[in-house]
Design an enzyme around this catalytic site. Structure first.
Site: not given
Ligand code: DMJ
Length: 682
Positions: A288, A292, A421
């Protein structure tokens, strides 16, 4: 004659006499002879003990030098001068921050007075205004100097960098010191494909202006009630902390740049310069914080050309590296950026597959910019290991991987949603980032798309929507997370870069489905999880939302304690996630079809209608099926500004050169990073 002296008795202790004065006759050779004689008088045991002791001292000296040098390299923000003034960090680190403590006021923050110089100029991959005339530039310089003088002086006293809005002029003062960085190799030159995007964005159209308005509204709430904190709680007009690093502010930097919000960007930049400090005793989630914070800083650097962001990115990257020190080199999920202590979640030694495989774009780019290969090497080792693991099913990966054994765990469960994902997304995007040369990444991606088609694709009833379900030990579940809606965009991007045309067909079909996941809800906003109807009989809709329950496929997240009850939050909440509008952006950009913009416009209106909080900010909601009471959850996730609004703005643009997909690749948090140029021949 005197009899010869008896041999010196062997003593069971060692005495070492150091004479610092001159010898009686000042003769060095006398001293040498005398020492040598004394040495010879010692027993073998005594000599060995002395030799062992001296070797030990030398080794200790060497080891502590290496470790101190490493620590100092990791703390980028401190200058040589500061190091002289404070030779070592205090051995006891500050107490952990309270969840809601204000990090700016924290006594635990170590001041970072001055930063290292980065003499490299800004990369040429920027959205830049045409060069200003020198007079304008001087005015900008004066304004900027006035603005940052005062309390920013301490941090930037040695930097003397001048940044003008969109002109991104970086003018290191002549004759400043050379960089103190010891680059392991020359930084790679930025891509030469980018010049086509170096234009001032056209004035925003009506829909883009609506996005700007939404951003401003969100920002107003953040600025008033959560400034410098991680997330806004818009209903209670307060904030929440996750890492205590101004997450929303950093995530939103490049969005402000792209939307042309100059004043807001400058104010946020000032906060980064004056307040953002990473020397704090706090655990961050590797994934995360990489996507970010590291991604946000790198992207802000690329767009603005402002070295401040690269310095911060390198400091932060160094602090994340201890996470990779595991027996398997599969990183731990968490790392303390103050102490360097890394660890898995409390309940398991597993990491999430998507998390360990979705940090590579950022780490690779950090290496390219800094010339220090360690970031890239650590991240790519993970890719190599995951590539050669058994337990995949036609390119599909399980959701968990063990940090000790390096093997997949919880085998036999396959999803394109949470925990897997972005593994697929980063295979493709790394291949693009690296100039489409790393064939192993491409092969893994192509195989995975075939695996998706073979095992996870179905069509719903009655509208025959193509969707991606999940597989648990051979049993198919018609469950799809909203997170999976990144996939149409990724497939379309691959097709744009030369992958099979049927990827584009699948992208279109899945895009329709993701739109319906929004459209078929009473609020026009997708729930977090849907189940598709597979049965033609009856009058059920294609898209079903289940009440609170634990789906049979689901394994609790490793960072959460095992749940005593099977109940999970209801599937019908909406966290202001970006995935549908993200894919709409790609589909529109790559097909030019207007319907995708119209669909995005509907979604923006729904956000405004059901999630906008009058006093500022937007709130996630608990029930997308109840337009009368969508139940605000009092939280604005940082990705609403970092991703959702950015993708909406880009979706409504008709200019394919605005962050061209031939020049940039977006990380999984929507932070654009440059595609590397092929090496120059000759
Ligand atoms: C974001 O932090 C990123 O897109 C991540 O890959 C998946 N979750 C959130 C948004 O939904």
């Amino acid at each position: 004659m005197y009899p010869p002296p008896p041999p010196a008795p062997h003593r069971d202790f060692i005495s070492v006499t150091l004479s610092l004065g001159q010898s009686y006759d000042g003769s060095k050779s006398w001293r040498r002879r005398s020492c040598w004689r004394k040495w010879k008088q010692l027993s073998r045991l005594q000599r060995n003990v002395i030799l062992f002791f001296l070797t030990f001292l030398v080794l200790c000296g060497l080891l502590s030098y290496i470790s101190v040098a490493d620590q100092w390299r990791a703390v980028d923000g401190r200058s040589a001068e500061e190091r002289k003034a404070r030779p070592a960090d205090p051995p006891v680190l500050p107490a952990p921050q309270k969840a809601d403590a204000n990090p700016e006021n924290s006594p635990g923050l170590l001041p970072q007075k001055s930063q290292r110089h980065f003499r490299r100029g800004p990369p040429n991959l920027q959205i830049r205004a045409p060069d200003k005339d020198p007079k304008d530039r001087r005015q900008d310089d004066t304004r900027r100097r006035d603005e940052v003088a005062g309390d920013a002086r301490q941090e930037e006293s040695t930097q003397r960098t001048v940044v003008s809005w969109r002109g991104a002029v970086i003018e290191p003062e002549q004759g400043t010191e050379p960089p103190s960085r010891k680059a392991e190799g020359p930084p790679t030159k930025p891509s030469s494909q980018a010049p086509g995007i170096q234009n001032q964005p056209a004035s925003p159209n009506e829909r883009q202006r609506a996005v700007i308005d939404a951003f401003r509204h969100a920002w107003t709430g953040y600025r008033k009630f959560a400034w410098g904190h991680d997330e806004l709680k818009p209903v209670s007009r307060s904030f929440s902390e996750w890492f205590g690093l101004g997450l929303t502010l950093i995530d939103a930097l490049d969005t402000m740049w792209i939307l042309g919000l100059k004043k807001e960007f400058e104010e946020a930049r000032k906060w980064v310069s004056k307040k953002l400090r990473f020397q704090k005793d706090v655990d961050v989630n590797l994934f995360e914080s990489t996507i970010r914070i590291l991604g946000g800083l790198l992207s802000a650097y690329h767009l603005s050309g402002d070295d401040l962001f690269l310095r911060k990115a390198e400091d932060f990257g160094n602090r994340l590296l201890p996470a990779f020190q595991t027996p398997s080199r599969i990183p731990y999920s968490d790392v303390n950026i103050g102490t360097g202590a890394a660890h898995p979640p409390r309940w398991t030694s597993d990491s999430t597959v998507a998390e360990v495989t979705s940090i590579q774009l950022e780490f690779r780019e950090l290496s390219r910019l800094t010339g220090s290969k360690k970031f890239q090497e650590a991240a790519e080792e993970v890719t190599r290991r995951v590539h050669s693991l058994s337990g995949k099913k036609d390119g599909l990966v399980p959701m968990f991987i063990n940090t000790h054994s390096g093997l997949f765990t919880h085998m036999g469960v396959f999803t394109l949603g949470a925990r897997a994902d972005s593994y697929y997304e980063y295979l493709l995007k790394q291949w693009i980032q690296g100039g489409k040369k790393e064939t192993q990444l491409l092969e893994d991606y192509l195989e995975a798309v075939e695996g998706i088609k073979r095992h996870l694709l179905r069509r719903s009833e009655p509208r025959k929507l193509t969707f991606v379900g999940e597989l648990a030990h051979g049993r198919f579940s018609a469950k799809m997370d909203h997170l999976v809606c990144f996939l149409p965009g990724t497939l379309a991007l691959g097709a744009h870069h030369g992958l099979p045309a049927d990827h584009m067909e699948l992208a279109r079909a899945l895009m329709d489905t993701c739109y319906q996941m929004n459209r078929q809800m009473e609020t026009g906003l997708s729930p977090e999880i849907v189940h598709f109807n597979l049965y033609p009989q009856g009058d059920r809709k294609d898209v079903q939302v289940k009440p609170a329950e634990l789906s049979p496929c689901c394994v609790p997240h490793p960072s959460l304690p095992p749940s005593p009850s099977p109940a999970q939050p209801a599937d019908r909440h909406n966290l202001l996630r970006p995935e549908t509008v993200e894919s709409l952006f790609y589909l529109h950009r790559l097909t030019g079809e207007r319907k995708y913009q119209d669909w995005g416009w509907e979604i923006l209106q729904s956000f405004n209608k059901y999630t906008r909080v009058p006093s500022g900010g937007y709130s996630s909601i608990s029930n997308v099926q109840d337009p009368l009471n969508p139940q605000p959850r009092d939280k604005m996730e940082s990705f609403f500004l970092g991703e959702t609004l950015k993708y909406l703005y880009l979706l409504f643009s008709d200019d394919p050169a605005l962050l061209s997909l031939d020049a940039y690749v977006f990380n999984t948090e929507a932070h654009p990073l440059p595609i590397w140029a092929p090496p120059r021949v000759g």
